[in-house]
Design a protein around this motif. Structure first.
Motif, PDB file in Angstrom:
ATOM      1  N   ALA A 112       0.845  -1.214   0.000  1.00 58.48           N
ATOM      2  CA  ALA A 112       0.000   0.000   0.000  1.00 58.48           C
ATOM      3  C   ALA A 112       0.874   1.256   0.000  1.00 58.48           C
ATOM      4  CB  ALA A 112      -0.927  -0.013   1.217  1.00 58.48           C
ATOM      5  N   ASN A 113       1.955   1.223   0.758  1.00 57.39           N
ATOM      6  CA  ASN A 113       2.853   2.388   0.796  1.00 57.39           C
ATOM      7  C   ASN A 113       3.546   2.614  -0.543  1.00 57.39           C
ATOM      8  OD1 ASN A 113       2.239   2.977   3.417  1.00 57.39           O
ATOM      9  ND2 ASN A 113       4.022   1.926   4.284  1.00 57.39           N
ATOM     10  N   SER A 116       0.419   3.946  -3.005  1.00 58.39           N
ATOM     11  CA  SER A 116      -0.365   5.145  -2.634  1.00 58.39           C
ATOM     12  C   SER A 116       0.140   6.449  -3.247  1.00 58.39           C
ATOM     13  CB  SER A 116      -0.423   5.284  -1.111  1.00 58.39           C
ATOM     14  OG  SER A 116      -1.139   4.215  -0.556  1.00 58.39           O
ATOM     15  N   GLU A 121      -6.234   8.242  -7.021  1.00 58.82           N
ATOM     16  CA  GLU A 121      -7.399   7.466  -6.601  1.00 58.82           C
ATOM     17  C   GLU A 121      -7.144   6.005  -6.963  1.00 58.82           C
ATOM     18  OE1 GLU A 121     -11.163   8.860  -8.116  1.00 58.82           O
ATOM     19  OE2 GLU A 121     -12.285   7.304  -7.035  1.00 58.82           O
ATOM     20  N   LEU A 122      -7.573   5.128  -6.076  1.00 58.80           N
ATOM     21  CA  LEU A 122      -7.490   3.686  -6.333  1.00 58.80           C
ATOM     22  C   LEU A 122      -8.909   3.128  -6.261  1.00 58.80           C
ATOM     23  CD1 LEU A 122      -5.939   0.933  -6.493  1.00 58.80           C
ATOM     24  CD2 LEU A 122      -5.955   0.959  -3.989  1.00 58.80           C
ATOM     25  N   ASN A 136      -8.611   2.747   3.434  1.00 58.24           N
ATOM     26  CA  ASN A 136      -7.875   3.947   3.820  1.00 58.24           C
ATOM     27  C   ASN A 136      -7.136   3.811   5.156  1.00 58.24           C
ATOM     28  OD1 ASN A 136     -10.029   5.698   1.851  1.00 58.24           O
ATOM     29  ND2 ASN A 136      -7.832   6.098   1.792  1.00 58.24           N
ATOM     30  N   TYR A 139      -4.096   2.479   2.666  1.00 57.89           N
ATOM     31  CA  TYR A 139      -3.793   3.224   1.435  1.00 57.89           C
ATOM     32  C   TYR A 139      -3.960   4.718   1.703  1.00 57.89           C
ATOM     33  CZ  TYR A 139      -3.141  -0.751  -1.602  1.00 57.89           C
ATOM     34  OH  TYR A 139      -2.622  -1.873  -2.194  1.00 57.89           O
ATOM     35  N   HIS A 140      -2.922   5.483   1.431  1.00 62.39           N
ATOM     36  CA  HIS A 140      -2.967   6.921   1.707  1.00 62.39           C
ATOM     37  C   HIS A 140      -3.215   7.676   0.407  1.00 62.39           C
ATOM     38  CE1 HIS A 140      -1.737   5.650   5.583  1.00 62.39           C
ATOM     39  NE2 HIS A 140      -0.673   5.062   5.062  1.00 62.39           N
ATOM     40  N   THR A 141      -4.319   7.339  -0.209  1.00 65.47           N
ATOM     41  CA  THR A 141      -4.791   8.034  -1.391  1.00 65.47           C
ATOM     42  C   THR A 141      -6.295   7.830  -1.379  1.00 65.47           C
ATOM     43  OG1 THR A 141      -4.446   8.274  -3.783  1.00 65.47           O
ATOM     44  CG2 THR A 141      -4.568   6.021  -2.964  1.00 65.47           C
ATOM     45  N   GLN A 142      -7.006   8.560  -2.224  1.00 61.61           N
ATOM     46  CA  GLN A 142      -8.464   8.362  -2.258  1.00 61.61           C
ATOM     47  C   GLN A 142      -8.765   6.940  -2.733  1.00 61.61           C
ATOM     48  OE1 GLN A 142     -10.390  11.413  -4.581  1.00 61.61           O
ATOM     49  NE2 GLN A 142     -12.269  10.215  -4.740  1.00 61.61           N
ATOM     50  N   THR A 143      -9.702   6.268  -2.097  1.00 62.18           N
ATOM     51  CA  THR A 143     -10.023   4.897  -2.530  1.00 62.18           C
ATOM     52  C   THR A 143     -11.522   4.746  -2.741  1.00 62.18           C
ATOM     53  OG1 THR A 143     -10.276   4.054  -0.281  1.00 62.18           O
ATOM     54  CG2 THR A 143      -8.087   3.872  -1.265  1.00 62.18           C
TER      55      THR A 143
END
Ligand code: R5P
Length: 292
Positions: A112-113, A116, A121-122, A136, A139-143
């Protein structure tokens, strides 16, 4: 001017058509190959400035693909993509969701790191959320998480009479209960004890009351196949009915499919998150891709 550009990676024509559905978007031009020494080469040959790049990536068997994907996403960014949306219908490395033994790699978090920062966006379908409740958390992105279950339910309703849904383990309660509510049929949930990658024990329950129904085993992933195989054996022993097996993501490691059929499964059906001959349920059109 069209603002969306679409890049399919490792995807089949059927998957691309299902995904693009009614969308008429620019298809990105690119080259992705290996040098003779097996290092990766990536070149993007489309104008990206100000555009949102949608990348549809078939991500099972991730190890040979991951560095190519990292190079690809980073190059999209450097070529000026305004926004990068990564669609991984099957999201790998979700099952090592804790350190089960000291010293183990917590691969869910490492993976995930890695991904991200490379996408804005994922989007994925039925990721293996077990000890992790929400993407989330890691994952440090919009999901965005989509569910194939309404499509699985519709498939069962249209194709199988008198269904009895079987969840092979506690995690599958969420899926069988959702499908049962949609098509108004009974379900039961077994328990599972796993002692190794290919070593699974199913703790079932008496099914005499359901012996007139067609058992359908539902799970998110079919990997080694042993969860399904042990459940199939139990059902045949108990009610002497060949079950139908439905999985969202058919990984089919080694001889999983052959072993499942040998165990007495009537038919194996999967969704098209991973291209396979068992695909009967088209789910990629669940992804909504705004084109403006
Ligand atoms: C894990 O609990 C999942 O929901 C599946 O049951 C599991 O991944 C299936 O793996 P296998 O086919 O190797 O038994």
């Amino acid at each position: 001017m069209q603002q969306t550009i679409f890049f399919p990676l490792w995807s089949t024509q059927e998957q691309i058509e299902d995904f693009l559905n009614q969308y008429d978007v620019e298809i990105g031009q690119f080259e992705m190959r290996r040098f003779p020494d097996q290092e990766s080469y990536v070149r993007i040959d489309s104008q990206l400035k100000g555009k949102t790049a949608w990348v549809l990536a078939q991500m099972h068997d991730p190890n040979p693909k991951i560095l190519d994907l990292v190079f690809f996403l980073q190059t999209l960014r450097e070529c000026g993509a305004k926004r990068i949306v990564l669609v991984a219908p099957y999201l790998p490395y979700m099952r090592q969701d804790k350190r089960f033994k000291p010293g183990e790699c917590f691969s869910l978090v490492v993976f995930a790191n890695l991904l991200s920062p490379l996408c804005d966006e994922l989007i994925t379908i039925d990721p293996h959320l077990h000890r992790t409740n929400d993407l989330n958390e890691v994952y440090h992105t919009q999901t965005k998480v989509l569910s194939a279950m309404p499509k699985v339910a519709a498939y069962i309703q249209d194709n199988i009479q008198n269904p009895l849904l079987i969840g092979p383990d506690e995690e599958s309660q969420q899926w069988v209960s959702q499908i049962a509510a949609q098509i108004h049929c009974p379900y039961v949930v077994f328990r599972k004890e796993r002692s190794g990658d290919k070593s699974v024990k199913i703790l079932s329950m008496a099914l005499d009351a359901y012996s007139a129904l067609q058992p359908i085993i539902i799970d998110d992933i079919i990997s080694s196949g042993h969860t399904m195989i042990e459940t199939v054996k139990d059902l045949i022993q108990q009610i002497n009915k060949k079950p139908i097996c439905i999985g969202v993501h058919g990984l089919f490691a080694d001889d999983a499919l052959a072993n499942l059929m040998r165990a007495g499964c009537q038919k194996v059906i999967t969704c098209n998150t991973i291209a396979h001959s068992t695909n009967q349920i088209q789910v990629l059109s669940l992804v909504h891709m705004p084109t403006q």
